[in-house]
Write a protein that holds these residues in place. Structure first.
Motif, PDB file in Angstrom:
ATOM      1  N   GLU A 150      -0.249 -12.309  -1.364  1.00 49.41           N
ATOM      2  CA  GLU A 150       0.699 -12.118  -2.470  1.00 49.41           C
ATOM      3  C   GLU A 150       0.015 -12.183  -3.834  1.00 49.41           C
ATOM      4  O   GLU A 150       0.306 -11.384  -4.728  1.00 49.41           O
ATOM      5  N   VAL A 151      -0.944 -13.108  -3.973  1.00 53.40           N
ATOM      6  CA  VAL A 151      -1.612 -13.288  -5.264  1.00 53.40           C
ATOM      7  C   VAL A 151      -2.343 -11.998  -5.672  1.00 53.40           C
ATOM      8  O   VAL A 151      -2.340 -11.597  -6.846  1.00 53.40           O
ATOM      9  N   THR A 152      -2.914 -11.309  -4.697  1.00 54.97           N
ATOM     10  CA  THR A 152      -3.611 -10.048  -4.990  1.00 54.97           C
ATOM     11  C   THR A 152      -2.600  -8.931  -5.241  1.00 54.97           C
ATOM     12  O   THR A 152      -2.763  -8.127  -6.167  1.00 54.97           O
ATOM     13  N   LEU A 153      -1.534  -8.911  -4.434  1.00 57.24           N
ATOM     14  CA  LEU A 153      -0.490  -7.887  -4.639  1.00 57.24           C
ATOM     15  C   LEU A 153       0.049  -7.927  -6.059  1.00 57.24           C
ATOM     16  O   LEU A 153       0.229  -6.897  -6.698  1.00 57.24           O
ATOM     17  N   GLN A 154       0.291  -9.131  -6.544  1.00 58.40           N
ATOM     18  CA  GLN A 154       0.825  -9.265  -7.910  1.00 58.40           C
ATOM     19  C   GLN A 154      -0.162  -8.708  -8.945  1.00 58.40           C
ATOM     20  O   GLN A 154       0.245  -8.052  -9.892  1.00 58.40           O
TER      21      GLN A 154
ATOM     22  N   THR B  49       4.833  -0.555  -2.017  1.00 61.53           N
ATOM     23  CA  THR B  49       5.019  -1.850  -2.670  1.00 61.53           C
ATOM     24  C   THR B  49       4.220  -1.920  -3.967  1.00 61.53           C
ATOM     25  O   THR B  49       4.711  -2.387  -4.994  1.00 61.53           O
ATOM     26  N   VAL B  50       2.982  -1.443  -3.921  1.00 60.41           N
ATOM     27  CA  VAL B  50       2.130  -1.501  -5.120  1.00 60.41           C
ATOM     28  C   VAL B  50       2.627  -0.508  -6.167  1.00 60.41           C
ATOM     29  O   VAL B  50       2.642  -0.794  -7.366  1.00 60.41           O
ATOM     30  N   GLY B  51       3.039   0.674  -5.702  1.00 58.88           N
ATOM     31  CA  GLY B  51       3.647   1.654  -6.612  1.00 58.88           C
ATOM     32  C   GLY B  51       2.670   2.326  -7.559  1.00 58.88           C
ATOM     33  O   GLY B  51       3.048   2.767  -8.643  1.00 58.88           O
ATOM     34  N   ALA B  52       1.387   2.424  -7.158  1.00 61.99           N
ATOM     35  CA  ALA B  52       0.419   3.151  -7.993  1.00 61.99           C
ATOM     36  C   ALA B  52       0.816   4.627  -8.025  1.00 61.99           C
ATOM     37  O   ALA B  52       1.428   5.132  -7.084  1.00 61.99           O
ATOM     38  N   GLU B  53       0.431   5.289  -9.119  1.00 67.39           N
ATOM     39  CA  GLU B  53       0.723   6.720  -9.227  1.00 67.39           C
ATOM     40  C   GLU B  53       0.092   7.501  -8.065  1.00 67.39           C
ATOM     41  O   GLU B  53       0.691   8.397  -7.503  1.00 67.39           O
ATOM     42  N   ARG B  54      -1.154   7.133  -7.739  1.00 70.84           N
ATOM     43  CA  ARG B  54      -1.877   7.818  -6.661  1.00 70.84           C
ATOM     44  C   ARG B  54      -2.496   6.781  -5.738  1.00 70.84           C
ATOM     45  O   ARG B  54      -3.107   5.821  -6.213  1.00 70.84           O
ATOM     46  N   THR B  55      -2.339   6.991  -4.431  1.00 70.39           N
ATOM     47  CA  THR B  55      -3.000   6.122  -3.447  1.00 70.39           C
ATOM     48  C   THR B  55      -3.868   6.991  -2.541  1.00 70.39           C
ATOM     49  O   THR B  55      -3.418   8.043  -2.074  1.00 70.39           O
ATOM     50  N   TYR B  56      -5.110   6.575  -2.342  1.00 70.97           N
ATOM     51  CA  TYR B  56      -6.045   7.297  -1.478  1.00 70.97           C
ATOM     52  C   TYR B  56      -6.413   6.392  -0.305  1.00 70.97           C
ATOM     53  O   TYR B  56      -6.815   5.250  -0.514  1.00 70.97           O
TER      54      TYR B  56
END
Ligand SMILES: [Zn+2]
Ligand SMILES: [Zn+2]
Ligand SMILES: [Zn+2]
Length: 252
Positions: free
Chosen positions: A176-180, A213-220
């Motif tokens: 969780e700490v990294t996800l945040q 969950t992370v919601g980045a514009e682009r995921t590779y």
């Protein structure tokens, strides 16, 4: 500042094709199904920083015209991420290269490649490397890196966040700490081994869920095994999530 990320390799530890395997993906002629072991190069303002030295590093560097290295960031010490270390020799003839990693990674590298770090003088050539163990944010050639803990089976290994990119390989779980911390990134690089989950690695759909969950514009997605046919899987992925392939370059 514009930062370029080159996916030098996107394969799991066996690489694709896997030696001796006759499966559909290993026999495929699609160049995007040819995957060397996972590694990436960060380039900016004439600087090059390598993430992991895979056993395929020499060929990856030749194919991608890499002609110098400022530093290496190691995610962990597994063979598929470190066994290209001897080929760092060519880039360390003049100046030693500093290699960063968490304490257990640095210690494992020092033990495993004792010939490199032994103080005993010898006549043969060996890479000139300086090992530097990191815990907190650090800078390399002016770029700031944030090391973040992730789980890889029973081990805790390191992900790196820099310039709006989070680079995560070999995760089985993201604490969780990294996800945040990574929720604000523009680009997420994340591993996905196969369709099914695995004790040491995220499965494809776990990775896709995490990407949402992370919601980045682009995921590779990287560290891909021979279950995953490039075209077939690409057609299944949601918008914003894609399989990386060897040689892919992105700019941030
Ligand atoms: Zn690996
Ligand atoms: Zn196969
Ligand atoms: Zn690993």
């Amino acid at each position: 500042m514009s930062v370029k990320l080159t996916f030098l390799g996107t394969g799991a530890s066996f690489g694709v094709p896997m030696l001796g395997c006759k499966c559909r993906v290993c026999r495929s002629n699609n160049p995007r199904n040819k995957r060397t072991r996972t590694s990436a190069l960060i380039s900016f303002d004439g600087h090059n920083i390598l993430i992991d030295a895979s056993p395929d590093f020499r060929c990856q560097a030749l194919i991608n015209n890499v002609d110098s290295l400022d530093a290496v960031l190691f995610t962990h010490s597994h063979a598929d991420h470190t066994f290209g270390i001897d080929d760092l020799r060519a880039f360390s003839l003049r100046e030693p290269i500093t290699c960063y990693g968490d304490e257990s990674t640095v210690e494992a590298i020092r033990r495993r490649f004792d010939y490199i770090f032994s103080p005993t003088p010898h006549l043969g050539s060996r890479p000139k490397l300086r090992l530097h163990s990191i815990k907190n944010n650090f800078r390399v050639s002016g770029l700031e890196f944030v090391p973040l803990p992730i789980r890889h089976g029973l081990d805790c290994i390191t992900a790196y966040m820099f310039e709006g990119i989070a680079y995560i390989t070999d995760a089985s779980e993201i604490p969780e700490v990294t996800l945040q911390r990574i929720k604000s990134v523009d680009v997420l690089v994340l591993n996905a081994l196969r369709f099914e989950p695995h004790a040491m690695h995220l499965g494809l759909w776990q990775a896709v869920d995490l990407a949402k969950t992370v919601g980045a514009e682009r995921t590779y997605l990287v560290h891909l095994g021979h279950d995953l046919d490039y075209d077939e899987v690409s057609s299944m992925l949601p918008d914003g999530v894609q399989l990386a392939y060897d040689g892919l370059q992105i700019e941030v």
